[in-house]
Design a protein around this motif. Structure first.
Motif, PDB file in Angstrom:
ATOM      1  N   LEU A 190       6.004 -12.317   6.137  1.00  0.00           N
ATOM      2  CA  LEU A 190       4.877 -13.230   5.926  1.00  0.00           C
ATOM      3  C   LEU A 190       4.886 -14.363   6.938  1.00  0.00           C
ATOM      4  O   LEU A 190       3.830 -14.781   7.435  1.00  0.00           O
TER       5      LEU A 190
ATOM      6  N   GLU B 296       3.452 -13.311  10.331  1.00  0.00           N
ATOM      7  CA  GLU B 296       2.004 -13.103  10.329  1.00  0.00           C
ATOM      8  C   GLU B 296       1.606 -11.913  11.215  1.00  0.00           C
ATOM      9  O   GLU B 296       0.824 -12.043  12.165  1.00  0.00           O
TER      10      GLU B 296
ATOM     11  N   VAL C 178       4.446  -7.829   0.201  1.00  0.00           N
ATOM     12  CA  VAL C 178       3.653  -8.343   1.317  1.00  0.00           C
ATOM     13  C   VAL C 178       2.173  -8.166   1.030  1.00  0.00           C
ATOM     14  O   VAL C 178       1.362  -9.081   1.260  1.00  0.00           O
ATOM     15  N   ARG C 179       1.791  -7.014   0.493  1.00  0.00           N
ATOM     16  CA  ARG C 179       0.386  -6.778   0.163  1.00  0.00           C
ATOM     17  C   ARG C 179      -0.102  -7.789  -0.878  1.00  0.00           C
ATOM     18  O   ARG C 179      -1.220  -8.305  -0.779  1.00  0.00           O
TER      19      ARG C 179
ATOM     20  N   ALA D 294       0.983 -10.804  -1.377  1.00  0.00           N
ATOM     21  CA  ALA D 294       0.924 -12.158  -0.824  1.00  0.00           C
ATOM     22  C   ALA D 294      -0.142 -12.299   0.253  1.00  0.00           C
ATOM     23  O   ALA D 294      -0.749 -13.363   0.403  1.00  0.00           O
ATOM     24  N   ASN D 295      -0.383 -11.223   1.018  1.00  0.00           N
ATOM     25  CA  ASN D 295      -1.360 -11.289   2.108  1.00  0.00           C
ATOM     26  C   ASN D 295      -2.018  -9.928   2.304  1.00  0.00           C
ATOM     27  O   ASN D 295      -1.580  -9.122   3.136  1.00  0.00           O
TER      28      ASN D 295
ATOM     29  N   ALA E 293      -4.465  -9.042   3.881  1.00  0.00           N
ATOM     30  CA  ALA E 293      -5.076  -8.831   5.193  1.00  0.00           C
ATOM     31  C   ALA E 293      -4.157  -8.072   6.147  1.00  0.00           C
ATOM     32  O   ALA E 293      -4.619  -7.521   7.154  1.00  0.00           O
ATOM     33  N   ILE E 294      -2.872  -8.042   5.855  1.00  0.00           N
ATOM     34  CA  ILE E 294      -1.930  -7.343   6.726  1.00  0.00           C
ATOM     35  C   ILE E 294      -2.058  -5.836   6.497  1.00  0.00           C
ATOM     36  O   ILE E 294      -1.899  -5.358   5.382  1.00  0.00           O
TER      37      ILE E 294
END
Length: 380
Positions: A85, A88, A108-109, A111-112, A114-115
């Motif tokens: 994270l 980025e 990770v998905r 939390a963000n 967009a990745i």
């Protein structure tokens, strides 16, 4: 995928390190300014990755083996998620090691979102736990597969998927000069060689070495001109050094200096006795007939026996859609059974040739380099 500049990569064992190196090299040829971060081994580090902790901490397999290290693995998972994270990335690329990688990707998905998350090496849903594909789809955008029959399974679960070829087909074949150099370096005449490959993980090597060694003694008792050669993985070098008496007197213990020497050892062998895994494909690439033997801790064996969906665990058999390679698994992995199977192969060494050839063709031999194909697939 336009605009990719940062890729966070997670590999958990030697085979993943090799795949990671190839895809990093491919990405650098396509995107000279690409940046990497994550977890990897020496091959990925040679391509420019600064691993956030030693990759070998993740190289455990089997329920009974993982449980004692669960807390440490959980801490490493949290460290990996935090680092991902903070980096980025445009892409999170997880490679094999499904239990660890899926936890990283899921967090990770969450939390963000967009990745973009891509997993390299499809889970073997064709072998056991088929529902894993649907669970993977919850936090994975795309899967890159090594086996040609896997994309349909991944797509059916709701993910993009692409067969990129297996890295074994990109490796050059050993030449006669390579084989001669290998024999000369280790004081081996032109006599027949029995290649022993008890694995690369400590748990499997501890379980298999005594059985492989006893099987080799039985084979050599009938084939007195034959010599045994043990290929020693780096992670188990200390154990093998302390337990050489498990193997026949006169055994050559080989820690290959490089890939060329390893391929030469494979090509020089008349027959191989190997632990289950990718090594069967390496042997097929070398045209070396083989017997596969494998066992796990008792608890893992019981659970796997109940969940297994297929009647063979050998990749050559699966890809070629044959059962040409004999295997002795679980309770059938005894020294006597292994020795008998090896002697049977020595009596008819050409019976696996067609299956090995078909396997290499179906895995992409003669096509584009799999590392470059994987890199292009990441960007599509």
């Amino acid at each position: 995928m336009a605009g990719v500049r940062r890729v966070f990569i997670v590999a958990g064992e030697a085979s993943g390190d090799k795949l990671g190196k190839a895809v990093m090299s491919g990405l650098k040829s396509l995107l000279p300014d690409v940046e990497f971060a994550g977890v990897g081994g020496p091959l990925m580090e040679a391509e420019g990755l600064a691993s956030i902790f030693p990759m070998n901490e993740l190289s455990v397999m089997g329920l009974a083996e993982v449980l004692p290290k669960y807390r440490a693995l959980l801490r490493r998972k949290d460290e990996t998620v935090t680092a991902a994270l903070a980096f980025e990335p445009d892409i999170l690329l997880t490679i094999d090691s499904p239990d660890f990688c899926k936890r990283v990707a899921k967090d990770v998905r969450a939390a963000n979102p967009a990745i973009r998350t891509i997993h390299y090496v499809a889970p073997s849903v064709w072998a056991w736990r088929p529902k894993r594909a649907a669970k993977l789809a919850e936090f994975t955008d795309k899967v890159l597969t090594l086996l040609p029959f896997e994309p349909d399974l991944m797509q059916a679960a709701g993910m993009e998927a692409e067969f990129v070829g297996h890295p074994v087909v990109a490796e050059p074949e050993a030449t006669s000069a390579d084989v001669a150099a290998f024999r000369n370096a280790h004081g081996l005449d032109d006599g027949p060689l029995l290649l022993l490959l008890p694995g690369s993980r400590m748990g499997e090597v501890k379980r298999l070495s005594a059985r492989f060694g006893a099987a080799a003694r039985a084979v050599l008792a009938e084939r007195s001109q034959m010599r045994a050669v043990v290929v020693v993985a780096d992670a188990v070098r200390g154990f093998i050094a302390e337990n050489q008496d498990l193997f026949p007197q006169g055994t050559v213990f080989l820690s290959p200096r490089d890939a060329t020497e390893k391929r030469a050892a494979f090509a020089a062998a008349y027959v191989a006795l190997a632990a289950s895994g990718t090594v069967s494909l390496e042997l097929a690439a070398a045209k070396t007939p083989m017997v596969i033997g494998y066992d796990m801790a008792w608890l893992s064996r019981v659970i796997m026996a109940r969940m297994l969906l297929i009647d063979t665990v050998t990749l050559v058999n699966l890809v070629s859609e044959t059962r040409a390679v004999p295997e002795r698994i679980g309770k059938n992995c005894t020294a006597q059974a292994l020795a008998e199977a090896v002697l049977d192969v020595l009596r008819a060494p050409d019976e696996q040739a067609a299956a090995m050839l078909v396997t290499m063709e179906r895995l992409g031999r003669g096509g584009e380099d799999p590392g470059l194909r994987a890199a292009k697939a990441l960007l599509n």
